[in-house]
Design an enzyme around this catalytic site. Structure first.
Site, PDB file in Angstrom:
ATOM      1  CD  GLU A   1      24.138  10.460  47.741  1.00  0.00           C
ATOM      2  OE1 GLU A   1      24.977  10.553  48.657  1.00  0.00           O
ATOM      3  OE2 GLU A   1      24.119   9.516  46.945  1.00  0.00           O
TER       4      GLU A   1
ATOM      5  NE  ARG B   1      20.071   0.419  49.829  1.00  0.00           N
ATOM      6  CZ  ARG B   1      21.368   0.661  50.041  1.00  0.00           C
ATOM      7  NH1 ARG B   1      21.870   1.851  49.813  1.00  0.00           N
ATOM      8  NH2 ARG B   1      22.165  -0.300  50.496  1.00  0.00           N
TER       9      ARG B   1
ATOM     10  CG  HIS C   1      22.604   8.927  50.577  1.00  0.00           C
ATOM     11  ND1 HIS C   1      21.863   8.417  49.533  1.00  0.00           N
ATOM     12  CD2 HIS C   1      23.767   8.247  50.579  1.00  0.00           C
ATOM     13  CE1 HIS C   1      22.554   7.464  48.945  1.00  0.00           C
ATOM     14  NE2 HIS C   1      23.708   7.342  49.554  1.00  0.00           N
TER      15      HIS C   1
ATOM     16  CG  ASP D   1      29.146   6.004  43.330  1.00  0.00           C
ATOM     17  OD1 ASP D   1      29.005   7.145  43.823  1.00  0.00           O
ATOM     18  OD2 ASP D   1      29.392   5.000  44.023  1.00  0.00           O
TER      19      ASP D   1
HETATM   20  C1  BG6 Z   1      26.372   6.787  47.621  1.00  0.00           C
HETATM   21  C2  BG6 Z   1      27.780   6.426  47.277  1.00  0.00           C
HETATM   22  O1  BG6 Z   1      26.347   8.042  48.216  1.00  0.00           O
HETATM   23  O2  BG6 Z   1      25.839   5.837  48.533  1.00  0.00           O
HETATM   24  C3  BG6 Z   1      27.826   5.021  46.718  1.00  0.00           C
HETATM   25  O3  BG6 Z   1      28.280   7.360  46.339  1.00  0.00           O
HETATM   26  C4  BG6 Z   1      27.186   4.053  47.702  1.00  0.00           C
HETATM   27  O4  BG6 Z   1      29.183   4.643  46.472  1.00  0.00           O
HETATM   28  C5  BG6 Z   1      25.784   4.542  48.012  1.00  0.00           C
HETATM   29  O5  BG6 Z   1      27.146   2.756  47.130  1.00  0.00           O
HETATM   30  C6  BG6 Z   1      25.004   3.663  48.980  1.00  0.00           C
HETATM   31  O6  BG6 Z   1      25.714   3.452  50.140  1.00  0.00           O
HETATM   32  P1  BG6 Z   1      25.102   2.492  51.248  1.00  0.00           P
HETATM   33  O7  BG6 Z   1      26.142   2.464  52.353  1.00  0.00           O
HETATM   34  O8  BG6 Z   1      23.800   3.095  51.683  1.00  0.00           O
HETATM   35  O9  BG6 Z   1      24.890   1.129  50.590  1.00  0.00           O
END
Ligand code: BG6
Length: 299
Positions: A272, A77, A169, A213
């Site tokens: 992103e 994350r 991302h 989002d």
């Molecule tokens: C974003 C999405 O790009 O990523 C969200 O638009 C999503 O909907 C977020 O919750 C995080 O995704 P993840 O799979 O890393 O928890």
């Protein structure tokens, strides 16, 4: 697949003062790129994941969860996860992992280049690429040259046209999510992922007072994050992308996700660089597509 040997990589690909390989305290091998202007980036071989980008004037530009580890098999994350070869849910098989297979997969070092603008080229492990159920291959190029430039190069190795969605991302560090403004997307249509995918527009720069989002379509080449608390503006420029995702989970989703750390959602915003929503790339056999994010912090 055996774990990469940092000392061996350093012997083969290290560039004195510019590119070094080591085992990170996060539990995996990382490459550290150091530019002549003092900018430093670290990239994990797990996920081809940029973990950090700092400049002498702006400090750390990205946000990384204090709970991040490279050795759990789960996505990290923070930093810059590579979403590939699909963004979000798989287009037809909901049981497949969100955001594709690349962000938890091993990547191999292909090449490095020395300073003053060091460069690292990684290739997604071929077995992982095949596990995506596509004939696509991926390389990631990370360069420090006055900006952090990240390019995701996808090639169709198969005999039939192939569909691709993807994202770099990026999680950016902010002083306080309530105090920052994301600019450049005013008046552009977006898919509101929190309102059944309805298409909307807003005339104002984005401010955050709850979960956001959005998949912006027809997004401009540069989006900015203004942060008066840190006295800096982050410019996210891009190529090969017609879409930009803006995301902050806010309180409830952050609690559900569980890996942001205390108040983590207040310290980050995702802008992103994407091929997402209606921005689907179709690759002819043998064709390549390059998605590039160029990130600069201005103080
Ligand atoms: C974003 C999405 O790009 O990523 C969200 O638009 C999503 O909907 C977020 O919750 C995080 O995704 P993840 O799979 O890393 O928890």
């Amino acid at each position: 697949m055996t774990a990469p040997d940092a000392a061996d990589l350093d012997r083969r690909f290290g560039r004195p003062g510019a590119v070094a390989f080591a085992v990170s305290t996060l539990g995996g091998v990382v490459a550290t790129l150091t530019a002549a202007d003092g900018a430093v980036a670290t990239v994990a071989l797990t996920g081809g994941h940029v973990l950090s980008y700092a400049t002498p004037a702006a400090g750390e530009v990205l946000w990384l969860s204090p709970l991040a580890r490279l050795d759990t098999g789960r996505a990290v994350r923070g930093g810059i996860p590579v979403c590939w070869p699909w963004f979000g849910a798989h287009p037809s098989e909901p049981a497949r992992p969100a955001h594709g297979v690349a962000r938890t997969a091993p990547w191999q070092v292909v090449a490095t280049a020395p300073g003053p603008a060091p460069r690292l080229v990684l290739a997604l492990d071929q077995q992982a690429a095949r596990a995506s159920g596509t004939d696509l291959s991926a390389q990631l190029e990370v360069t420090l040259a006055g900006a952090l430039e990240v390019s995701l190069v996808t090639r169709n190795e198969g005999a039939a046209p192939a569909r691709l969605t993807a994202a770099l991302h990026s999680y950016f560090g902010v002083s306080d999510i309530g105090a920052v403004t994301v600019g450049g997307l005013e008046g552009r249509p977006f898919i509101d992922q929190l309102d059944a995918g309805r298409s909307k527009r807003s005339a104002e720069p984005i401010r955050f007072a709850g979960e956001v989002d959005r998949i912006y379509q027809e997004s401009p080449d540069t989006v900015t994050i203004d942060d008066p608390g840190l006295g800096r503006r982050i410019e996210v420029a891009k190529r090969g992308s017609a879409s930009t995702v803006v995301w902050n989970p806010w309180v409830d989703k952050a609690a559900r996700l569980g890996d942001l750390g205390p108040d983590g959602f207040r310290r980050m915003v995702c802008v992103e660089t994407a091929n997402a929503g209606g921005d689907v790339v179709t690759l002819a056999p043998g064709a390549t597509h390059t998605l590039t994010a160029s990130i600069r912090a201005v103080t």
